[in-house]
Design a protein around this motif. Sequence first.
Motif, PDB file in Angstrom:
ATOM      1  N   ASP A  69      41.231  45.751  17.144  1.00 26.48           N
ATOM      2  CA  ASP A  69      40.974  45.146  18.453  1.00 26.48           C
ATOM      3  C   ASP A  69      42.199  44.418  19.013  1.00 26.48           C
ATOM      4  N   SER A  90      36.228  50.519  20.642  1.00 27.58           N
ATOM      5  CA  SER A  90      35.821  49.270  20.003  1.00 27.58           C
ATOM      6  C   SER A  90      34.500  48.764  20.564  1.00 27.58           C
ATOM      7  N   SER A  92      33.581  45.571  20.590  1.00 33.33           N
ATOM      8  CA  SER A  92      33.585  44.207  21.125  1.00 33.33           C
ATOM      9  C   SER A  92      34.650  43.950  22.187  1.00 33.33           C
ATOM     10  N   SER A 155      29.939  46.898  29.015  1.00 38.82           N
ATOM     11  CA  SER A 155      30.649  46.211  27.924  1.00 38.82           C
ATOM     12  C   SER A 155      29.787  45.146  27.252  1.00 38.82           C
ATOM     13  N   PHE A 159      28.687  45.126  23.328  1.00 40.64           N
ATOM     14  CA  PHE A 159      29.013  43.975  22.497  1.00 40.64           C
ATOM     15  C   PHE A 159      27.776  43.528  21.693  1.00 40.64           C
ATOM     16  N   HIS A 162      27.166  45.920  19.000  1.00 39.79           N
ATOM     17  CA  HIS A 162      28.193  45.724  17.970  1.00 39.79           C
ATOM     18  C   HIS A 162      27.828  44.546  17.056  1.00 39.79           C
ATOM     19  N   ILE A 163      27.441  43.434  17.652  1.00 41.45           N
ATOM     20  CA  ILE A 163      27.087  42.245  16.849  1.00 41.45           C
ATOM     21  C   ILE A 163      25.891  42.553  15.947  1.00 41.45           C
TER      22      ILE A 163
ATOM     23  N   THR B 224      37.293  37.072  15.901  1.00 38.22           N
ATOM     24  CA  THR B 224      36.068  37.847  16.150  1.00 38.22           C
ATOM     25  C   THR B 224      34.838  37.098  15.631  1.00 38.22           C
ATOM     26  N   LYS B 227      33.918  34.439  18.058  1.00 41.86           N
ATOM     27  CA  LYS B 227      33.410  35.070  19.296  1.00 41.86           C
ATOM     28  C   LYS B 227      31.941  35.465  19.089  1.00 41.86           C
ATOM     29  N   HIS B 228      31.646  36.046  17.919  1.00 38.88           N
ATOM     30  CA  HIS B 228      30.269  36.441  17.610  1.00 38.88           C
ATOM     31  C   HIS B 228      29.359  35.209  17.506  1.00 38.88           C
ATOM     32  N   TYR B 231      28.489  33.730  20.778  1.00 35.84           N
ATOM     33  CA  TYR B 231      27.451  34.496  21.476  1.00 35.84           C
ATOM     34  C   TYR B 231      26.074  34.258  20.856  1.00 35.84           C
TER      35      TYR B 231
END
Lengths: 258, 258
Positions: A69, A90, A92, A155, A159, A162-163, B224, B227-228, B231
Amino acid sequence: MIKEISIVGTGNLAYHFVEMISRVDGLNINEIIGRQEKIPKAFRKFELNYSSKISNTLKSDLYLILVSDDYIKDICCNLKNLNGIVSHCSGSIDIEVLKECNNYGVIYPLQTFSMNSKLDYSKIPFLLEASDKEVKNQLNEFISKISKNISFENSESRFIYHITGVIINNFTNHLIVKSQQIIKSNNLNFEFLHPLIEETIKKTELISALEAQTGPAKRNDKITIEKHIDYLKKYDVEKLYRAISDSIINTNFVEDEL
Amino acid sequence: MIKEISIVGTGNLAYHFVEMISRVDGLNINEIIGRQEKIPKAFRKFELNYSSKISNTLKSDLYLILVSDDYIKDICCNLKNLNGIVSHCSGSIDIEVLKECNNYGVIYPLQTFSMNSKLDYSKIPFLLEASDKEVKNQLNEFISKISKNISFENSESRFIYHITGVIINNFTNHLIVKSQQIIKSNNLNFEFLHPLIEETIKKTELISALEAQTGPAKRNDKITIEKHIDYLKKYDVEKLYRAISDSIINTNFVEDEL
């Protein structure tokens, strides 16, 4: 129509993209670009043109950025004057990172990739995003040659997928790591746990995981929880055990109140 | 030889034991004993004798105690003068709890049981323990009519299998619960995550989970991770995310040092 492809990156994901693309008639990998002086061993069987820098002479329909990333933005700077579609892969990173390119998109396969794991690519969910309608059509046509499971997602949605993917894949895998370490250090047999792992997953495809929840934390059975934590101290798993048990207790308590 | 069986308990596990035993020719369930006045609905199809208290007139070859761990000792007190084998089926209770009985053992199926989940019983690992050689032979002969996956394990080993089973089943299921909640509250499609769940599990049967580990915590990618977590705050998953990520970082750091 996307026919000629350049690949930037030589990791697990790049390896699997090369593998996917090589299987499709009519698609051709123009070249692969990596940081090392020579092409890494795992890629040699594909007999690709390899370069250790992004050359301006590249002429592809699609440039796949398959790097960590943190490096996507830098790579993108070197590709911004090209006419082909520039796409990162990617979960994220926002599509906006590519906005200086002429045509751009995101191709995110929601799966875990290792060099030595064989995958049925046709079942992998590909989450796509595109800078405009023309790019959208081209990416859709390209990926439909690889997988039957395609969805266009913005996006933010990507995201979130992805999480949850990190939670489900990375974290579940870590629980198995810890269990394997405990079993191994007691000279026991991990194979006895395979049917349980399989049933755990099978069940959540039939009923919601909330319904499927069982165990001491679900019952808020503090005596058993403390007995387990006491035993687990020597394996450095107590914090992990307590955090997940607390989360189960909180989740089920809140759910029961509703 | 075990032919006549009494069952104490009316939960999920009792239900599945009734189901398993009913399928074997030559085995008979004498009666089932529960706390409710009438037999619970799920059991009616089996047409069993039901009693709401443990009668002294019971004459079975095997008494299966299928109640919560906290009640096993009490039930055992009521069965101590019988000649049949008294067996509990708990992963975390020592066989010693039954020592006042004449013949006793443990039959622990290492699996997760729900009323509405169908299982292939022949693949379930049964961990057995017995008070003496004669009981050992009898339990082995009895369970071999149900499963091909039998192992005699002492109470400590069984406890370790039980704890790792909790980690693998209960905790993995909870990770799926949280993921399903996040996906649902964003109106996204959880089905996109099924291939990832399946591959996560498949992989650990081919390579060790430690080798299979990927993701931001494996790379100690703090940007990352934060960031996760940022969120995830609104979903009350941040503590869980941090605890598991810390554990992955610690595990991989230690492993790399070795």
